[in-house]
Design a protein around this motif. Structure first.
Motif, PDB file in Angstrom:
ATOM      1  N   VAL A 178     -26.543  47.521 -18.232  1.00 22.46           N
ATOM      2  CA  VAL A 178     -26.578  48.854 -17.629  1.00 22.46           C
ATOM      3  C   VAL A 178     -27.927  49.018 -16.943  1.00 22.46           C
ATOM      4  CG1 VAL A 178     -26.517  51.335 -18.086  1.00 22.46           C
ATOM      5  CG2 VAL A 178     -25.025  49.786 -19.371  1.00 22.46           C
ATOM      6  N   SER A 179     -27.905  49.424 -15.669  1.00 25.16           N
ATOM      7  CA  SER A 179     -29.127  49.504 -14.873  1.00 25.16           C
ATOM      8  C   SER A 179     -29.534  50.924 -14.537  1.00 25.16           C
ATOM      9  CB  SER A 179     -28.964  48.700 -13.571  1.00 25.16           C
ATOM     10  OG  SER A 179     -27.736  49.014 -12.947  1.00 25.16           O
ATOM     11  N   SER A 180     -28.633  51.903 -14.703  1.00 20.50           N
ATOM     12  CA  SER A 180     -28.978  53.285 -14.397  1.00 20.50           C
ATOM     13  C   SER A 180     -28.013  54.235 -15.095  1.00 20.50           C
ATOM     14  CB  SER A 180     -28.934  53.523 -12.879  1.00 20.50           C
ATOM     15  OG  SER A 180     -29.327  54.832 -12.551  1.00 20.50           O
ATOM     16  N   ILE A 181     -28.504  55.419 -15.443  1.00 21.49           N
ATOM     17  CA  ILE A 181     -27.643  56.471 -15.970  1.00 21.49           C
ATOM     18  C   ILE A 181     -28.078  57.804 -15.375  1.00 21.49           C
ATOM     19  CG2 ILE A 181     -26.983  55.388 -18.153  1.00 21.49           C
ATOM     20  CD1 ILE A 181     -29.200  56.933 -19.531  1.00 21.49           C
ATOM     21  N   CYS A 182     -27.151  58.750 -15.295  1.00 19.14           N
ATOM     22  CA  CYS A 182     -27.499  60.112 -14.893  1.00 19.14           C
ATOM     23  C   CYS A 182     -26.508  61.075 -15.522  1.00 19.14           C
ATOM     24  CB  CYS A 182     -27.550  60.266 -13.374  1.00 19.14           C
ATOM     25  SG  CYS A 182     -25.964  60.334 -12.538  1.00 19.14           S
ATOM     26  N   VAL A 183     -26.874  62.350 -15.546  1.00 24.69           N
ATOM     27  CA  VAL A 183     -26.025  63.389 -16.110  1.00 24.69           C
ATOM     28  C   VAL A 183     -25.352  64.148 -14.967  1.00 24.69           C
ATOM     29  CG1 VAL A 183     -25.915  65.408 -17.604  1.00 24.69           C
ATOM     30  CG2 VAL A 183     -27.591  63.623 -18.058  1.00 24.69           C
ATOM     31  N   PHE A 242     -28.895  52.214  -8.973  1.00 23.70           N
ATOM     32  CA  PHE A 242     -29.390  53.571  -9.204  1.00 23.70           C
ATOM     33  C   PHE A 242     -28.273  54.586  -8.998  1.00 23.70           C
ATOM     34  CE2 PHE A 242     -32.210  57.195  -9.143  1.00 23.70           C
ATOM     35  CZ  PHE A 242     -33.265  56.777  -9.932  1.00 23.70           C
ATOM     36  N   LEU A 243     -28.343  55.669  -9.785  1.00 21.81           N
ATOM     37  CA  LEU A 243     -27.388  56.771  -9.688  1.00 21.81           C
ATOM     38  C   LEU A 243     -28.142  58.094  -9.617  1.00 21.81           C
ATOM     39  CD1 LEU A 243     -24.905  55.828 -12.569  1.00 21.81           C
ATOM     40  CD2 LEU A 243     -24.545  55.437 -10.120  1.00 21.81           C
ATOM     41  N   ALA A 294     -22.889  59.403 -16.423  1.00 21.63           N
ATOM     42  CA  ALA A 294     -22.460  58.315 -15.549  1.00 21.63           C
ATOM     43  C   ALA A 294     -23.398  57.132 -15.752  1.00 21.63           C
ATOM     44  CB  ALA A 294     -22.470  58.753 -14.087  1.00 21.63           C
ATOM     45  N   SER A 295     -22.846  55.936 -15.826  1.00 25.87           N
ATOM     46  CA  SER A 295     -23.648  54.726 -16.006  1.00 25.87           C
ATOM     47  C   SER A 295     -23.298  53.705 -14.931  1.00 25.87           C
ATOM     48  CB  SER A 295     -23.416  54.126 -17.401  1.00 25.87           C
ATOM     49  OG  SER A 295     -22.048  53.826 -17.604  1.00 25.87           O
ATOM     50  N   GLY A 296     -24.324  53.090 -14.363  1.00 29.12           N
ATOM     51  CA  GLY A 296     -24.143  52.027 -13.381  1.00 29.12           C
ATOM     52  C   GLY A 296     -24.591  50.712 -13.964  1.00 29.12           C
ATOM     53  N   SER A 297     -23.930  49.632 -13.578  1.00 24.95           N
ATOM     54  CA  SER A 297     -24.169  48.353 -14.237  1.00 24.95           C
ATOM     55  C   SER A 297     -24.258  47.199 -13.240  1.00 24.95           C
ATOM     56  CB  SER A 297     -23.031  48.081 -15.234  1.00 24.95           C
ATOM     57  OG  SER A 297     -23.044  46.756 -15.724  1.00 24.95           O
ATOM     58  N   GLU A 298     -24.832  46.104 -13.733  1.00 25.16           N
ATOM     59  CA  GLU A 298     -24.836  44.857 -12.971  1.00 25.16           C
ATOM     60  C   GLU A 298     -23.428  44.287 -12.817  1.00 25.16           C
ATOM     61  OE1 GLU A 298     -27.340  43.391 -11.381  1.00 25.16           O
ATOM     62  OE2 GLU A 298     -28.661  45.025 -11.939  1.00 25.16           O
ATOM     63  N   ASP A 299     -22.454  44.833 -13.545  1.00 24.33           N
ATOM     64  CA  ASP A 299     -21.067  44.373 -13.395  1.00 24.33           C
ATOM     65  C   ASP A 299     -20.386  44.980 -12.174  1.00 24.33           C
ATOM     66  OD1 ASP A 299     -20.327  46.980 -14.080  1.00 24.33           O
ATOM     67  OD2 ASP A 299     -19.570  46.457 -16.057  1.00 24.33           O
ATOM     68  N   LYS A 300     -21.175  45.736 -11.339  1.00 25.66           N
ATOM     69  CA  LYS A 300     -20.737  46.309 -10.061  1.00 25.66           C
ATOM     70  C   LYS A 300     -19.918  47.586 -10.213  1.00 25.66           C
ATOM     71  CE  LYS A 300     -20.396  41.586  -8.224  1.00 25.66           C
ATOM     72  NZ  LYS A 300     -19.520  40.598  -7.538  1.00 25.66           N
ATOM     73  N   THR A 301     -19.790  48.102 -11.420  1.00 23.42           N
ATOM     74  CA  THR A 301     -18.986  49.305 -11.643  1.00 23.42           C
ATOM     75  C   THR A 301     -19.853  50.471 -12.108  1.00 23.42           C
ATOM     76  OG1 THR A 301     -18.491  48.990 -14.007  1.00 23.42           O
ATOM     77  CG2 THR A 301     -17.084  47.835 -12.418  1.00 23.42           C
ATOM     78  N   ASP A 307     -31.619  44.794 -20.522  1.00 26.04           N
ATOM     79  CA  ASP A 307     -30.656  43.709 -20.748  1.00 26.04           C
ATOM     80  C   ASP A 307     -29.594  44.081 -21.775  1.00 26.04           C
ATOM     81  OD1 ASP A 307     -32.068  42.070 -18.940  1.00 26.04           O
ATOM     82  OD2 ASP A 307     -33.445  41.434 -20.519  1.00 26.04           O
ATOM     83  N   ASN A 308     -29.205  45.347 -21.800  1.00 28.21           N
ATOM     84  CA  ASN A 308     -28.196  45.808 -22.749  1.00 28.21           C
ATOM     85  C   ASN A 308     -26.999  46.360 -21.998  1.00 28.21           C
ATOM     86  OD1 ASN A 308     -26.826  47.288 -24.921  1.00 28.21           O
ATOM     87  ND2 ASN A 308     -28.698  46.897 -26.081  1.00 28.21           N
ATOM     88  N   LYS A 309     -25.804  46.068 -22.478  1.00 29.78           N
ATOM     89  CA  LYS A 309     -24.572  46.487 -21.819  1.00 29.78           C
ATOM     90  C   LYS A 309     -24.079  47.860 -22.284  1.00 29.78           C
ATOM     91  CE  LYS A 309     -23.173  41.619 -21.714  1.00 29.78           C
ATOM     92  NZ  LYS A 309     -22.156  40.631 -22.155  1.00 29.78           N
ATOM     93  N   THR A 310     -24.813  48.499 -23.179  1.00 30.98           N
ATOM     94  CA  THR A 310     -24.347  49.755 -23.767  1.00 30.98           C
ATOM     95  C   THR A 310     -25.359  50.878 -23.561  1.00 30.98           C
ATOM     96  OG1 THR A 310     -25.315  49.325 -25.931  1.00 30.98           O
ATOM     97  CG2 THR A 310     -23.089  48.488 -25.538  1.00 30.98           C
ATOM     98  N   ILE A 311     -24.889  52.113 -23.806  1.00 29.53           N
ATOM     99  CA  ILE A 311     -25.742  53.304 -23.810  1.00 29.53           C
ATOM    100  C   ILE A 311     -25.678  53.900 -25.205  1.00 29.53           C
ATOM    101  CG2 ILE A 311     -26.127  55.587 -22.802  1.00 29.53           C
ATOM    102  CD1 ILE A 311     -23.824  53.431 -20.884  1.00 29.53           C
TER     103      ILE A 311
END
Length: 280
Positions: A52-57, A95-96, A64-71, A27-31
């Protein structure tokens, strides 16, 4: 190593270049970007308007970060500066993952998978076919796999315009995740309390591993033709993937077994919902 400061409940932790780590808390919007030696937070990547729901290198070290904000946001390596913002999904990005050729794949609650050119941010392929949202993506050689709330696994060819090579059906509840076995077969775990072993050439499951009394939360390959599974029933089971037989049941946890890891050549480490860690 102990990460210091307000870390929250971490759901993703990635090792980056130059001695850094990235974490995402529920439930956090940051990395947060951490120094892996000192445990101090170096800087925070802020820019998403929802969790933020997923990150990858990426292959060049960017995050790269994916979010519930659709971006999806792509961040310059070693800085808190956003390089690109990728838009096009109509639901949260769940997921990314990075493909073998360096492109970025994203799965979304909008039931689609998008393949992106990570250099310019253009969407080059949109894969459709799932009837529910995407939960998980994985790379299988030159192909891409996806798990969905529609209870299926799909294997995609991502060349050209992209197409679905195989659909794996058989679970009666949502497939949560999987692992790739040493011989190329897949082992999937599900809320239906089972593990299935799949032939990725035919798309058929060869074995159905039953015995857990709750959701199968965790799964890992432990060698010698075996996999370990952790469940909501508090137990860990060791399975022979040639015969489908349960060889051993490990008891001792008092909560759902959420994570399994292999340490060294023969040790299995498990973590349950309340944070207790066991070594077997």
């Amino acid at each position: 190593l102990t990460l210091t400061g307000d870390i929250g409940r971490i759901i993703f932790l990635l090792v980056l270049l130059d001695g850094l780590m990235a974490s995402v808390s529920r439930d956090n919007k940051t990395i947060k970007i951490w120094n892996s030696k000192s445990g101090q937070c170096n800087f925070i990547l802020a820019g998403h308007s929802d969790s933020v729901s997923s990150i990858c290198v990426l292959s060049d070290g960017r995050v790269a970060s994916g979010s519930e904000d659709k971006t999806i946001q792509i961040w310059k390596a070693g800085t808190d500066e956003c390089d690109l913002t990728l838009t096009g999904h109509n639901g949260g990005v769940s997921f990314l993952c990075t493909l073998e050729d360096g492109r970025l794949a994203s799965g979304s609650k909008d039931k689609t998978i998008k393949i992106w050119n990570s250099e310019n941010g253009n969407c080059v392929i949109t894969l459709t076919g799932h009837s529910e949202g995407i939960n998980f993506l994985f790379v299988l050689g030159h192909r891409l796999g996806s798990l969905s709330e529609d209870k299926t696994v799909k294997i995609w060819n991502t060349t050209g315009m992209g197409h679905c090579d195989l659909t794996l059906t058989g679970h009666s509840e949502m497939v949560i995740s999987l692992c790739v076995l040493w011989d190329g077969r897949l082992a999937t775990r599900s809320k239906d309390k089972t593990i299935k072993i799949w032939n990725t050439g035919t798309g058929q499951y060869e074995l159905n591993l039953t015995g857990h009394c709750g959701w199968v939360w965790s799964l890992c390959v432990i060698g010698n033709g075996r996999v370990a599974s952790g469940s909501r029933d508090w137990n860990i089971k060791i399975w022979n993937t040639e015969t489908g037989q349960c060889e051993l049941t490990l008891t001792g946890h008092s909560h759902s077994v959420r994570s399994l890891y292999v340490v060294g050549e023969s040790r299995l480490v498990s973590r349950d919902y309340d944070g207790s860690v066991f070594e077997w």
